[in-house]
Design an enzyme around this catalytic site. Structure first.
Site, PDB file in Angstrom:
ATOM      1  N   LYS A 113       0.813  -1.220   0.000  1.00  0.00           N
ATOM      2  CA  LYS A 113       0.000   0.000   0.000  1.00  0.00           C
ATOM      3  C   LYS A 113       0.844   1.267   0.000  1.00  0.00           C
ATOM      4  O   LYS A 113       0.350   2.332  -0.325  1.00  0.00           O
ATOM      5  CB  LYS A 113      -0.947  -0.003   1.209  1.00  0.00           C
ATOM      6  CG  LYS A 113      -2.030  -1.043   1.078  1.00  0.00           C
ATOM      7  CD  LYS A 113      -3.251  -0.755   1.877  1.00  0.00           C
ATOM      8  CE  LYS A 113      -4.314  -1.768   1.461  1.00  0.00           C
ATOM      9  NZ  LYS A 113      -5.618  -1.550   1.960  1.00  0.00           N
ATOM     10  N   LYS A 196      -3.892  -7.502  -6.825  1.00  0.00           N
ATOM     11  CA  LYS A 196      -5.159  -8.122  -6.417  1.00  0.00           C
ATOM     12  C   LYS A 196      -6.316  -7.138  -6.563  1.00  0.00           C
ATOM     13  O   LYS A 196      -6.113  -5.925  -6.546  1.00  0.00           O
ATOM     14  CB  LYS A 196      -5.058  -8.652  -4.985  1.00  0.00           C
ATOM     15  CG  LYS A 196      -5.219  -7.620  -3.919  1.00  0.00           C
ATOM     16  CD  LYS A 196      -5.396  -8.231  -2.546  1.00  0.00           C
ATOM     17  CE  LYS A 196      -5.698  -7.091  -1.574  1.00  0.00           C
ATOM     18  NZ  LYS A 196      -6.918  -7.210  -0.855  1.00  0.00           N
ATOM     19  N   LYS A 199     -11.164  -3.361  -2.901  1.00  0.00           N
ATOM     20  CA  LYS A 199     -12.338  -2.503  -2.910  1.00  0.00           C
ATOM     21  C   LYS A 199     -12.016  -1.022  -2.806  1.00  0.00           C
ATOM     22  O   LYS A 199     -12.800  -0.175  -3.196  1.00  0.00           O
ATOM     23  CB  LYS A 199     -13.339  -2.942  -1.829  1.00  0.00           C
ATOM     24  CG  LYS A 199     -12.893  -2.689  -0.402  1.00  0.00           C
ATOM     25  CD  LYS A 199     -14.038  -2.991   0.549  1.00  0.00           C
ATOM     26  CE  LYS A 199     -13.848  -4.308   1.290  1.00  0.00           C
ATOM     27  NZ  LYS A 199     -12.621  -4.376   2.101  1.00  0.00           N
TER      28      LYS A 199
HETATM   29  N1  AQP Z   1      -8.652 -10.038  -4.269  1.00  0.00           N
HETATM   30  C1  AQP Z   1      -8.983 -10.858  -3.300  1.00  0.00           C
HETATM   31  N2  AQP Z   1      -9.052 -12.186  -3.506  1.00  0.00           N
HETATM   32  C2  AQP Z   1      -9.400 -13.038  -2.510  1.00  0.00           C
HETATM   33  N3  AQP Z   1      -9.733 -12.630  -1.263  1.00  0.00           N
HETATM   34  C3  AQP Z   1      -9.693 -11.310  -1.020  1.00  0.00           C
HETATM   35  N4  AQP Z   1      -9.951 -10.594   0.083  1.00  0.00           N
HETATM   36  C4  AQP Z   1      -9.730  -9.285  -0.185  1.00  0.00           C
HETATM   37  N5  AQP Z   1      -9.366  -9.122  -1.458  1.00  0.00           N
HETATM   38  C5  AQP Z   1      -9.316 -10.369  -2.005  1.00  0.00           C
HETATM   39  C6  AQP Z   1     -10.399 -11.152   1.349  1.00  0.00           C
HETATM   40  O1  AQP Z   1     -11.663 -10.558   1.643  1.00  0.00           O
HETATM   41  C7  AQP Z   1     -11.800 -10.486   3.055  1.00  0.00           C
HETATM   42  C8  AQP Z   1     -12.270  -9.115   3.447  1.00  0.00           C
HETATM   43  O2  AQP Z   1     -11.252  -8.181   3.114  1.00  0.00           O
HETATM   44  P1  AQP Z   1     -11.066  -6.900   4.009  1.00  0.00           P
HETATM   45  O3  AQP Z   1     -12.309  -6.122   3.960  1.00  0.00           O
HETATM   46  O4  AQP Z   1     -10.632  -7.323   5.353  1.00  0.00           O
HETATM   47  O5  AQP Z   1      -9.915  -6.049   3.393  1.00  0.00           O
HETATM   48  P2  AQP Z   1      -8.703  -6.386   2.472  1.00  0.00           P
HETATM   49  O6  AQP Z   1      -8.163  -7.737   2.724  1.00  0.00           O
HETATM   50  O7  AQP Z   1      -7.708  -5.266   2.597  1.00  0.00           O
HETATM   51  O8  AQP Z   1      -9.450  -6.358   1.071  1.00  0.00           O
HETATM   52  P3  AQP Z   1      -9.601  -5.212   0.026  1.00  0.00           P
HETATM   53  O9  AQP Z   1     -10.855  -5.483  -0.736  1.00  0.00           O
HETATM   54  O10 AQP Z   1      -8.339  -5.099  -0.748  1.00  0.00           O
HETATM   55  O11 AQP Z   1      -9.822  -3.891   0.888  1.00  0.00           O
HETATM   56  P4  AQP Z   1      -8.988  -2.547   0.893  1.00  0.00           P
HETATM   57  O12 AQP Z   1      -8.953  -2.077  -0.520  1.00  0.00           O
HETATM   58  O13 AQP Z   1      -9.729  -1.623   1.796  1.00  0.00           O
HETATM   59  O14 AQP Z   1      -7.628  -2.873   1.440  1.00  0.00           O
HETATM   60  C9  AQP Z   1     -10.432 -10.821   3.666  1.00  0.00           C
HETATM   61  O15 AQP Z   1     -10.463 -12.120   4.199  1.00  0.00           O
HETATM   62  C10 AQP Z   1      -9.504 -10.746   2.498  1.00  0.00           C
HETATM   63  O16 AQP Z   1      -8.402 -11.629   2.617  1.00  0.00           O
END
Ligand code: AQP
Length: 329
Positions: A113, A196, A199
């Protein structure tokens, strides 16, 4: 009975990556009679992007609605907001003393990040986020944490922190086990299969959001990058097509090999067209349930209240135990 805990951060619209990598399994687990489940909304984690307050509240309710829409039953699983259980923040402060700057510096999610813009101007909460995550998990003595691949390192750090604390003060925390799906642990961005799907991406042209309209879903899939060559196969050196095949497999219930066979000799265009239709057919019913739930926020508030009533006493008992062991009044 084993305890299962996981969460979805209200930092943007839920993506297909969140759903296929983690949430789909939560819905399956929430039907199981042999686990006590906690699926929470880590809204304190979302603060590191300094979201607009009304937007954060809306995203929090959206996350609850998505959990229920995909099949997490609030009568069987505790759904709650992190900010309503203050022991999360309290335990984080305590655990900060059992983790080092070096360990946190090695977290790949922090490195990813900050790669583009550097770490100097980043808020401390982004750096410290895995410690809050450790608190989230350890408060509930979770046995299993079903997550996507990006969060695995954080659960491993949680185990290290717990072990360190237990060695110093006697058995206090259970060591959680991270569990990943055999397929789809890292769904990649459709516009750039090297990163990856996330969101909070500013440009979401390569991220399918669960709330995307059928037209947008089709557009994003039809515009997805592909690899050189024309065969539809999962292989090293074919990250884009492999990602699309994984998504197809998870949405259809077919194995990747079956999908490869179905498309042997066919072109990317036909494959993408079918994948788009499949994605729309899976997401449309979920969206209908989501919209219905979001039109009645009282039900969502009731679900959050019921979840908090389950979570709060467990978290308060654990923080009291920790404070006693540390000599804190
Ligand atoms: N691309 C992905 N593929 C598989 N699993 C994913 N997860 C996130 N992105 C992928 C899994 O979704 C769960 C919830 O994620 P989170 O809300 O805890 O945040 P994160 O892991 O940081 O996911 P994001 O979507 O990338 O959020 P931002 O952009 O805010 O950082 C977790 O179990 C995660 O592993």
């Amino acid at each position: 009975m084993k305890r299962v805990l996981s969460g979805i951060k209200p930092s943007g619209d839920v993506t297909l990556g969140n759903y296929l990598g983690a949430m789909k399994r939560w819905a399956e687990m929430s039907q199981s009679a042999d686990s006590q489940n906690f699926f929470f909304i880590p809204n304190l984690h979302a603060l590191n992007m300094r979201p607009d307050p009304a937007e954060l509240l809306g995203q929090t309710l959206n996350a609850v609605a998505w959990l229920v829409a995909i099949g997490v039953d609030p009568d069987k699983s505790a759904i709650f907001a992190q900010s309503e259980v203050s022991a999360h923040a309290e335990l984080q402060w305590i655990l900060n003393n059992y983790v080092t700057f070096g360990e946190l510096s090695r977290m790949t999610q922090f490195k990813d990040k900050t790669q583009r813009v550097g770490s100097e101007g980043q808020v401390a909460a982004l750096f410290n986020y895995p410690v809050l995550m450790a608190a989230d998990i350890l408060l509930y003595d979770a046995d299993e944490v079903p997550i996507g691949d990006d969060q695995k390192q954080h659960v491993e750090l949680t185990r290290d922190i717990a072990t360190r604390f237990n060695n110093l003060y006697g058995q206090t925390f259970k060591l959680p086990r991270p569990t990943l799906p055999s397929l789809g642990a890292r769904i990649m961005n459709l516009a750039n299969p090297e990163v990856k799907m996330s969101k909070s991406d500013e440009d979401n042209s390569g991220c399918i959001l669960l709330s995307d309209s059928p037209e947008t879903i089709k557009q994003k899939i039809m515009r997805a990058v592909t690899d050189s060559g024309s065969t539809i196969e999962s292989a090293n050196g074919k990250p884009a097509v492999t990602n699309l095949l994984v998504i197809y497999s998870l949405l259809s219930g077919k194995t990747v090999e079956q999908v490869e066979q179905d498309y042997a000799g066919k072109g990317y265009g036909e494959f993408k067209q079918d994948l788009a239709e499949l994605a729309v057919s899976v997401l449309e019913p979920l969206q209908a349930r989501f919209n219905e739930l979001r039109s009645d926020d009282d039900k969502l508030s009731a679900a959050l209240k019921a979840g908090k009533d389950v979570a709060l006493p467990i978290a308060e008992a654990k923080i009291a135990e920790v404070k006693t062991k540390l000599g804190l009044l």
